[in-house]
Structure formats: structure tokens, C-alpha cells
Design a protein around this motif. Sequence first.
Motif, mmCIF file in Angstrom:
data_model
loop_
_atom_site.group_PDB
_atom_site.id
_atom_site.type_symbol
_atom_site.label_atom_id
_atom_site.label_comp_id
_atom_site.label_asym_id
_atom_site.label_seq_id
_atom_site.Cartn_x
_atom_site.Cartn_y
_atom_site.Cartn_z
ATOM 1 N N LEU A 185 43.251 41.428 26.276
ATOM 2 C CA LEU A 185 42.388 41.177 27.178
ATOM 3 C C LEU A 185 40.858 41.786 26.913
ATOM 4 C CD1 LEU A 185 41.988 39.003 29.345
ATOM 5 C CD2 LEU A 185 42.498 40.465 30.974
ATOM 6 N N GLY A 186 41.231 43.187 26.789
ATOM 7 C CA GLY A 186 39.902 43.895 26.823
ATOM 8 C C GLY A 186 39.230 43.566 25.288
ATOM 9 N N ALA A 187 39.577 43.008 24.481
ATOM 10 C CA ALA A 187 39.140 42.872 23.051
ATOM 11 C C ALA A 187 38.518 41.529 22.858
ATOM 12 C CB ALA A 187 40.151 43.509 22.007
ATOM 13 N N ASP A 208 47.419 54.758 33.474
ATOM 14 C CA ASP A 208 46.934 56.386 34.035
ATOM 15 C C ASP A 208 45.882 56.083 34.982
ATOM 16 O OD1 ASP A 208 47.167 58.983 33.313
ATOM 17 O OD2 ASP A 208 45.634 58.962 31.814
ATOM 18 N N SER A 209 45.111 55.064 35.015
ATOM 19 C CA SER A 209 43.999 54.776 36.021
ATOM 20 C C SER A 209 44.583 54.883 37.261
ATOM 21 C CB SER A 209 43.503 53.400 35.590
ATOM 22 O OG SER A 209 44.301 52.375 35.585
ATOM 23 N N THR A 210 45.600 54.081 37.708
ATOM 24 C CA THR A 210 46.303 54.200 39.095
ATOM 25 C C THR A 210 46.976 55.423 39.417
ATOM 26 O OG1 THR A 210 46.873 51.975 38.493
ATOM 27 C CG2 THR A 210 47.851 52.726 40.345
ATOM 28 N N GLN A 257 30.969 50.808 41.510
ATOM 29 C CA GLN A 257 31.080 49.936 40.410
ATOM 30 C C GLN A 257 32.345 50.616 39.853
ATOM 31 O OE1 GLN A 257 27.727 48.925 38.164
ATOM 32 N NE2 GLN A 257 26.803 47.586 39.848
ATOM 33 N N VAL A 258 33.248 51.181 40.504
ATOM 34 C CA VAL A 258 34.328 51.760 39.893
ATOM 35 C C VAL A 258 35.142 50.758 39.031
ATOM 36 C CG1 VAL A 258 35.512 53.431 41.265
ATOM 37 C CG2 VAL A 258 35.358 51.261 42.036
ATOM 38 N N PHE A 259 35.227 49.531 39.298
ATOM 39 C CA PHE A 259 35.996 48.378 38.625
ATOM 40 C C PHE A 259 35.220 47.730 37.487
ATOM 41 C CE2 PHE A 259 38.727 49.294 42.236
ATOM 42 C CZ PHE A 259 39.733 49.563 41.570
ATOM 43 N N GLY A 260 34.057 48.241 37.023
ATOM 44 C CA GLY A 260 33.171 47.554 36.328
ATOM 45 C C GLY A 260 32.451 46.276 36.792
ATOM 46 N N GLY A 261 32.186 45.231 36.094
ATOM 47 C CA GLY A 261 31.600 44.058 36.890
ATOM 48 C C GLY A 261 31.356 43.019 35.793
ATOM 49 N N GLY A 262 30.969 42.048 36.366
ATOM 50 C CA GLY A 262 30.855 40.604 35.983
ATOM 51 C C GLY A 262 32.047 39.978 35.447
ATOM 52 N N ARG A 320 34.059 40.592 33.296
ATOM 53 C CA ARG A 320 34.890 41.709 32.877
ATOM 54 C C ARG A 320 35.461 42.483 33.910
ATOM 55 N NH1 ARG A 320 36.844 41.263 27.651
ATOM 56 N NH2 ARG A 320 35.464 39.794 26.501
ATOM 57 N N ILE A 321 35.056 42.238 35.254
ATOM 58 C CA ILE A 321 35.518 43.261 36.255
ATOM 59 C C ILE A 321 37.214 43.369 36.167
ATOM 60 C CG2 ILE A 321 35.788 41.430 38.095
ATOM 61 C CD1 ILE A 321 34.569 43.517 39.831
ATOM 62 N N CYS A 322 37.500 44.581 36.371
ATOM 63 C CA CYS A 322 39.023 44.968 36.123
ATOM 64 C C CYS A 322 39.942 43.911 36.844
ATOM 65 C CB CYS A 322 39.015 46.349 36.747
ATOM 66 S SG CYS A 322 41.040 46.629 36.672
ATOM 67 N N PRO A 323 40.591 43.209 36.119
ATOM 68 C CA PRO A 323 41.623 42.306 36.635
ATOM 69 C C PRO A 323 42.741 42.958 37.419
ATOM 70 C CG PRO A 323 42.138 42.444 34.379
ATOM 71 C CD PRO A 323 40.995 43.405 34.584
ATOM 72 N N GLY A 324 42.836 44.286 37.332
ATOM 73 C CA GLY A 324 43.991 44.768 38.401
ATOM 74 C C GLY A 324 43.329 45.672 39.459
ATOM 75 N N LEU A 356 45.673 45.271 42.567
ATOM 76 C CA LEU A 356 47.060 45.931 42.183
ATOM 77 C C LEU A 356 46.719 47.286 42.362
ATOM 78 C CD1 LEU A 356 49.893 45.762 41.549
ATOM 79 C CD2 LEU A 356 49.103 45.705 38.944
ATOM 80 N N ALA A 357 45.615 47.900 41.924
ATOM 81 C CA ALA A 357 45.423 49.288 41.885
ATOM 82 C C ALA A 357 45.217 49.797 43.431
ATOM 83 C CB ALA A 357 44.246 49.764 41.181
ATOM 84 N N ARG A 358 44.522 49.099 44.116
ATOM 85 C CA ARG A 358 44.237 49.573 45.494
ATOM 86 C C ARG A 358 45.576 49.272 46.335
ATOM 87 N NH1 ARG A 358 39.043 46.447 45.023
ATOM 88 N NH2 ARG A 358 37.312 47.753 45.464
#
Length: 510
Positions: free
Chosen positions: A133-135, A302-304, A450-455, A457-461, A464-466
Motif C-alpha cells: 500500500l505505501g508503495a 512497532d508504531s502501536t 498530523q501524527v498520522f500524516g495526511g491527504g 495517504r493518511i494512515c489507514p490504521g 485501530l492504533a487509537r
Amino acid sequence: METSMGVWLALLLGLFPALGWLLWWWNDLWYALPLKFRYSSTGTRLPPGHLGFPFLGEMITFLWYFKFLRRPDEFINSKRRKYGDGEGMYRTHLFGSPSIIACFPSITKYIYRSGDVFIVKWPNVDLMGKTSLGAVHGKAHARIRSYVTNAINRPDSLRRIAVHVQPRMVAALQSWAHKGQLKGYSEVKKVTFENIGKLFVNFEPGPGLESMDKLFNGLLKGIRAQPFNVPGFAYHHAIQCRKKLEAIFRVELEKKKKNGNGVETTNDLMDGLMQIEDDEGKKLSDQEIVENIIGLVVGGYDSTALSSTWALYFLAKFPNVLEKLREENMAACKNKKGEFITSEDLSRMKYTANVVEETIRMANIAAINFRLATREVEYKGTNLDYNSRNVIEIKSDIIWVHIYAGYKIPKDWKVILWIRYLHTNPENFDDPMCFNPDRWNKPAKPGTFQVFGGGSRICPGNMLARLQIALFLHHLSVGYKWELVNPDAGIIYLSHPIPVDGVEIKFSKI
Ligand code: HEM
């Protein structure tokens, strides 16, 4: 003889500073000077800054502030002192590329929103997989993203996930109390990985999961390393780890195919990816499924775990916050009669949500984020009153008028979104280094969080992380007390921020 020695000495003494000067300005001469000439007739210019030494650029300065001084925000503060605010943009050369740093909310918001011009470009993305997804971009991105968001980030999926993850959290906390003293980070990582393993591929805890955990750790280290594919280097090791992980997930995929192609099996994320179809009914290839599972674990593991570890740390440092959190969580499980808390319960727990937001703001797991400018862009700032920005200067009785015409972001330069600085800049958050969940009683200033980025591409998780952090906070606060063994432990910032002792705690039941 003596004269010629003197000449040589003088030449040598002159040569060293000249060489030093040339190296110091090398990247500016190479990358910025030609652009400055080109822009001079347009009135626009490059953002202020310095590109530094050949190849290295400003890497040494970056490491100086992040690794040696351990005062990461001084990297940007020193630029502000030296070059002024520059619309929150500075030119630099970092991670091997000429780049523009973006560190004010207005410019980061603008970059995130202009996703068609500023595309995602992660370093070493091949380690996650070229189809992850990120690529991927465009249609391929939209197709996988909509599935992933549905599977892990929507209320109905979160409701289901909340039920699945709690038994492992409860068991882990009980085992911590038996141990009495432990390293918070490594223990949180274990339970986070067990939950992710179950949700994504229906793996059960055990030696298999433990060795996968090691492989993922090797992979993660390579993502942040210089890409030297030579034995002994982190990147090379990461490639080996990735190959082994790919093999493990392929075996799992084959098993699922035999057991009904993921339709009536375990309903994990891999099953879901096996079902996605595009408009023409085409499914994801095996390679796409495997690479996306790897990419999602890399993004979410690792982020969570780091965020939950920081929650342990901050709550130990701020007992007044823990007390309020405990009160709210005790009240929430009053009528529960042993059942687990639900995502609906959590949505009513305002203070717990505040603690989650404040934890991820201060943890700053993703300190920086990358984009690539696919064409040249002129950024004029958000204030349209350009006249007020023109500067009148009187030099030697001549009046010079500097017309403000905005900054250029050159094509093919990287844009480094300095998210960390948004969260630690006192202009955005009052007393930013104080852990104060009550600040979330009102929304943050636009664009400052903007911890999860934006636009697109904003983090799709992000939800779930929260959810995972909130559930962890719940079980932690209602059942346990803990204290930091080394409350004054320093903090390391690379590759991610974490106290040096890995948050060692003494832990027991209330
Ligand atoms: C506190 C935890 C987390 C933080 C701080 C975080 C942060 C981020 C950031 C900053 C980005 C880049 C967004 C952009 O480029 O605009 C991102 C992207 C991503 N994250 Fe997260 N994330 C977290 C948790 C998760 C979880 C739990 C998952 C999945 C299970 C996940 C999966 C991803 C993926 C797949 C991307 C790439 C999205 C795309 O390019 O469309 N993250 N995350």
C-alpha cells in the motif's frame, strides 16, 4: 630552499581552508546555484537553507541534534534562528537527496493536500514490497486502500477487533504482575505482535510467532538504514529477513487457498485481501497479498507498540493523569460483570481519548514523513496580502524594495514533512513538552496535529492504533500500578524516540 618551503607552506595553508569552503558549499553550488540563476528573473527563490557537503549534505548536523545532543527540535530551531521563518520551509540535503523541509502547519497541509504533485516516496520501500500500500499509486493504491480501511479502520471492524485483542492484553498484564520488574517496550511489543499476528493471518502465539517477530525487527531496522546490500549491514540483513517472511506468508496463503480460498476460513486480513476484486473482477496476485500483509505489519506493529510504551512512561510520570484515567475507566466497567469493554464504551470515555491523543502527540513516533515533488511548484504562503510581505530596505542612501513572490519547490526534490516540529512548537501547542490530556478538551489549531500524516495517504490504521492504545490503557489503569525504575533515563530519538532503558518498570496489581 627556505623560500620555496615557505611558498609551499603558504599554499598548503591556503589550500585547506579553500578546500573546506568548497566542500561546505558543494551541494549548494551543484544543486541550488543553477536554480537560483533560473529563478532570478521570476522574483521567486529557493527557500533559505544550506545543502552542505557532497553526498552527506546536512546528515552530520541532523545526527548531531538527534543522536548526540538528543535535542531534536533544535535542528529546526537553529534554522529558524539563522534563516528566519522562511514560510516554514528550508532547503537542505538529507538522506541522500536535495530536499525542502516543511515544518509549519500551512505548508505541510498544502503538501498533503496536493497528493497529485507531491507523491509518497519512502526510502527502502522495496523492503516492504513494490506492490504494498505505501508503495503503489493511483488506481492500485485506491483499490487496496479502500479494502484495508474497511477491514481495520471502520466502526464495525473496530467493534470486532476490540473483542479479539483484549484476552491477550489481559493475559500479558497478568504475566507482567508475576514478573514484578520488566522492560515495558519489549513486553508491549510481544503482546502487540501477538494481536497483529492473530488479526492479520490468524497466527497463534508460540515459537513460530516469536521467530517472525525477530524477522520483522530485522526488517524494520533495514527500512531506516543506508541501502548497502553487503553482508554485515542492516539493509542486507533486512533483505534476508524479508525473504524468510515472504516464504512464511506464502505457505499460509497456500493453506488458505486449499481451505476454500479464504472464503469460509478465519476472516483475518489475509482472507480479506484474497477476496478483493477490481472493476473487471480481477483479484490481487499472491505477491500483492503477501507484500501487503508485510507492509501492514511494518506500518502497524512497532508504531502501536511504541505509543503504548510511551503511555506507560507518561502515566508513571504524571500520576494526576493516571488517577483521572483510572476514575473514568473504573466507572466504565462498574456494570460490566466480567465482560470486556467495547468500542462503544470507549467512544463515551472522553478523558481516555484525550490521554490517547496526548500520548501520540508527545511520542512523535513518525518524526518525519517524505514526499517527492513531481513538478516544480511555487508556494506563495497562505496570506494573500503579498504587499505586506515586501521589504523596504535603505542601503547606502538607495531604497531597495524586495518583492515577495513566494518560494519554489524544485521538481524531483524530496519534501520532508517535519511532523515532529508541528507537535513540539510552542506556537502550535501551549507548553508543548507538558503531558496535558486536558488540552484536547478543545480541538488543536488547524493543521497542527498530523501524527498520522495526511491527504489520500493518511494512515489507514489510525483508528485501530487509537483503539489498541485505549484498550491497553483501560486494562492497565483499572488493574495495576507501576513505577519507572529509571525516571531520569535519557531519551534516544533514532530510529524512534524511546527512553534508553526501554521503560523499565516495577509492576504489580492494585
Ligand atoms: C500510533 C500508531 C501509528 C502511527 C503514529 C502511524 C503513522 C503513520 C504515518 C505518519 C503514515 C504516513 C502517512 C502519509 O504519508 O501521509 C502512515 C502510513 C501508513 N500506516 Fe500508519 N501509523 C500508526 C499505526 C498504523 C497501524 C496500526 C497500521 C496498520 C495496521 C498502519 C499502517 C499504515 C500503512 C499501510 C500506511 C501507508 C498508507 C498509504 O500509503 O496509503 N499504521 N502511518
